[in-house]
Design an enzyme around this catalytic site. Structure first.
Site, mmCIF file in Angstrom:
data_model
loop_
_atom_site.group_PDB
_atom_site.id
_atom_site.type_symbol
_atom_site.label_atom_id
_atom_site.label_comp_id
_atom_site.label_asym_id
_atom_site.label_seq_id
_atom_site.Cartn_x
_atom_site.Cartn_y
_atom_site.Cartn_z
ATOM 1 N N TYR A 158 0.835 -1.207 0.000
ATOM 2 C CA TYR A 158 0.000 0.000 0.000
ATOM 3 C C TYR A 158 0.872 1.260 0.000
ATOM 4 C CZ TYR A 158 -3.731 3.201 1.524
ATOM 5 O OH TYR A 158 -4.640 4.243 1.613
HETATM 6 N N1 LIG Z 1 -9.926 5.636 5.011
HETATM 7 C C1 LIG Z 1 -8.729 6.175 5.207
HETATM 8 O O1 LIG Z 1 -8.308 6.388 6.350
HETATM 9 C C2 LIG Z 1 -7.851 6.503 4.032
HETATM 10 C C3 LIG Z 1 -6.663 7.194 4.285
HETATM 11 C C4 LIG Z 1 -5.837 7.532 3.220
HETATM 12 C C5 LIG Z 1 -6.213 7.218 1.932
HETATM 13 N N2 LIG Z 1 -7.367 6.549 1.711
HETATM 14 C C6 LIG Z 1 -7.702 6.235 0.309
HETATM 15 O O2 LIG Z 1 -9.006 6.668 0.040
HETATM 16 C C7 LIG Z 1 -9.551 5.875 -1.022
HETATM 17 C C8 LIG Z 1 -10.927 5.365 -0.591
HETATM 18 O O3 LIG Z 1 -10.748 4.465 0.498
HETATM 19 P P1 LIG Z 1 -11.857 4.234 1.631
HETATM 20 O O4 LIG Z 1 -11.179 4.442 2.928
HETATM 21 O O5 LIG Z 1 -13.083 4.979 1.317
HETATM 22 O O6 LIG Z 1 -12.046 2.650 1.478
HETATM 23 P P2 LIG Z 1 -13.298 1.750 1.088
HETATM 24 O O7 LIG Z 1 -14.501 2.146 1.868
HETATM 25 O O8 LIG Z 1 -12.790 0.355 1.190
HETATM 26 O O9 LIG Z 1 -13.577 2.134 -0.434
HETATM 27 C C9 LIG Z 1 -12.781 1.639 -1.477
HETATM 28 C C10 LIG Z 1 -13.535 1.874 -2.768
HETATM 29 O O10 LIG Z 1 -12.710 1.397 -3.845
HETATM 30 C C11 LIG Z 1 -13.495 0.572 -4.678
HETATM 31 N N3 LIG Z 1 -12.682 -0.441 -5.316
HETATM 32 C C12 LIG Z 1 -11.831 -1.330 -4.759
HETATM 33 N N4 LIG Z 1 -11.318 -2.140 -5.691
HETATM 34 C C13 LIG Z 1 -11.868 -1.761 -6.880
HETATM 35 C C14 LIG Z 1 -11.750 -2.220 -8.215
HETATM 36 N N5 LIG Z 1 -10.960 -3.245 -8.544
HETATM 37 N N6 LIG Z 1 -12.445 -1.575 -9.166
HETATM 38 C C15 LIG Z 1 -13.249 -0.537 -8.865
HETATM 39 N N7 LIG Z 1 -13.411 -0.048 -7.619
HETATM 40 C C16 LIG Z 1 -12.731 -0.667 -6.643
HETATM 41 C C17 LIG Z 1 -14.544 -0.052 -3.767
HETATM 42 O O11 LIG Z 1 -15.712 -0.374 -4.502
HETATM 43 P P3 LIG Z 1 -16.188 -1.843 -4.937
HETATM 44 O O12 LIG Z 1 -15.730 -2.783 -3.870
HETATM 45 O O13 LIG Z 1 -17.676 -1.708 -5.018
HETATM 46 O O14 LIG Z 1 -15.570 -2.075 -6.271
HETATM 47 C C18 LIG Z 1 -14.845 1.112 -2.832
HETATM 48 O O15 LIG Z 1 -15.841 1.942 -3.381
HETATM 49 C C19 LIG Z 1 -8.531 4.772 -1.289
HETATM 50 O O16 LIG Z 1 -7.734 5.116 -2.392
HETATM 51 C C20 LIG Z 1 -7.703 4.770 -0.031
HETATM 52 O O17 LIG Z 1 -6.401 4.268 -0.257
HETATM 53 C C21 LIG Z 1 -8.203 6.184 2.724
#
Ligand SMILES: NC(=O)c1ccc[n+]([C@@H]2O[C@H](COP(=O)([O-])OP(=O)(O)OC[C@H]3O[C@@H](n4cnc5c(N)ncnc54)[C@H](OP(=O)(O)O)[C@@H]3O)[C@@H](O)[C@H]2O)c1
Length: 252
Positions: A158
């Site tokens: 990651y």
């Molecule tokens: N939460 C945090 O603390 C945090 C911190 C820093 C960065 N981020 C970043 O923020 C972004 C969103 O993360 P989140 O925290 O909201 O996590 P999340 O709730 O797990 O959401 C991840 C999203 O990515 C989609 N996804 C995963 N694999 C995919 C694929 N192969 N094709 C299309 N869509 C896909 C999922 O949708 P489906 O499963 O429906 O496809 C889901 O909508 C990510 O890039 C993550 O690295 C999050």
């Protein structure tokens, strides 16, 4: 050459909008007046989201599949006649010690978190260049974990993917500035979501190393990203920047 259409008149593709931060981003960009094309694999969730927004289209898309990426951008063009913005938000993580992380797991994270944003950015840039006077903005959702270690949380694949995404952001900004295309990254700290389930809780509780390490003393709330995202989509002379939204975690 400059992309100068107001955000309120733009068409913005947002990946990973079926949950977590992406779902909230769709609401924020829509509240700014834009039409949104929301993408992920769980399309029923996207349809529910689109039904709640004034101008939105749901597209089933696995961002690691070439044909799905092409269909996503084509759907935006077919439905709205143009594309102004792309938010590369879809992402996965696989926490665990590097000594136990398989090459396959490492590679899959690069595929979703780095290769797919690169491929989508290329498709979006081509569509943006064919749209004189439109907005021309790409926002990559990085992470503070792409900037520094967040030990005690081990995440080799990651971290590598997000550090790569920040580097890619700078490079695309440099190469595509002459076309008026801006490319920026947004690097969140710790927010409750499906990805962080088990580490942080929706009720705001988190391990001490996170809350004590965060200057503002709390987790991020989904709405904490709204202003930063709208800013990056709108700020006409900002490119190649990584905007950290982490409550001050990286100040310590
Ligand atoms: N939460 C945090 O603390 C945090 C911190 C820093 C960065 N981020 C970043 O923020 C972004 C969103 O993360 P989140 O925290 O909201 O996590 P999340 O709730 O797990 O959401 C991840 C999203 O990515 C989609 N996804 C995963 N694999 C995919 C694929 N192969 N094709 C299309 N869509 C896909 C999922 O949708 P489906 O499963 O429906 O496809 C889901 O909508 C990510 O890039 C993550 O690295 C999050």
């Amino acid at each position: 050459m400059d992309g100068n259409r107001p955000l309120a008149e733009q068409v913005v593709v947002i990946t990973g909008a079926s949950s977590g931060l992406g779902r909230r981003m769709a609401h924020a960009v829509s509240a700014a007046g834009a039409s949104v094309v929301v993408a992920a694999r769980r399309v029923e969730r996207l349809k529910d989201l689109a039904d709640d927004l004034p101008s939105a289209t749901a597209v089933a898309c696995d961002v690691s599949v070439d044909e799905d990426r092409v269909r996503l951008i084509d759907t935006a063009l077919d439905r709205y006649g143009r594309l102004d913005g792309l938010v590369n938000n879809a992402g996965i993580s696989a926490p665990g010690p590097a000594s136990r992380e398989t090459v396959e797991t490492f590679r899959r994270q690069l595929e979703i978190n780095l290769v797919a944003p690169f491929a989508l950015a290329g498709l979006a840039a081509r569509a943006m260049r064919a749209n004189p006077g439109g907005g021309r903005s790409i926002v990559n959702i990085g992470s503070i974990m792409g900037l520094r270690s967040t030990a005690p949380m081990p995440e080799a694949g990651y971290v590598a993917s997000k550090a790569g995404l920040h580097g890619l952001t700078r490079e695309l900004a440099s190469q595509w500035g002459r076309h008026g295309i801006r490319v920026n990254a947004l690097a969140p700290g710790f927010f409750p979501s499906e990805m962080t389930d088990g580490l942080v809780s929706g009720d705001g509780s988190a391990p001490d190393w996170i809350t004590q390490g965060t200057a503002l003393g709390r987790l991020g709330r989904p709405e904490d990203l709204d202003g930063a995202l709208v800013f990056l989509l709108s700020a006409s002379f900002v490119t190649g920047h990584t905007l950290v939204v982490d409550g001050g975690f990286t100040t310590r």
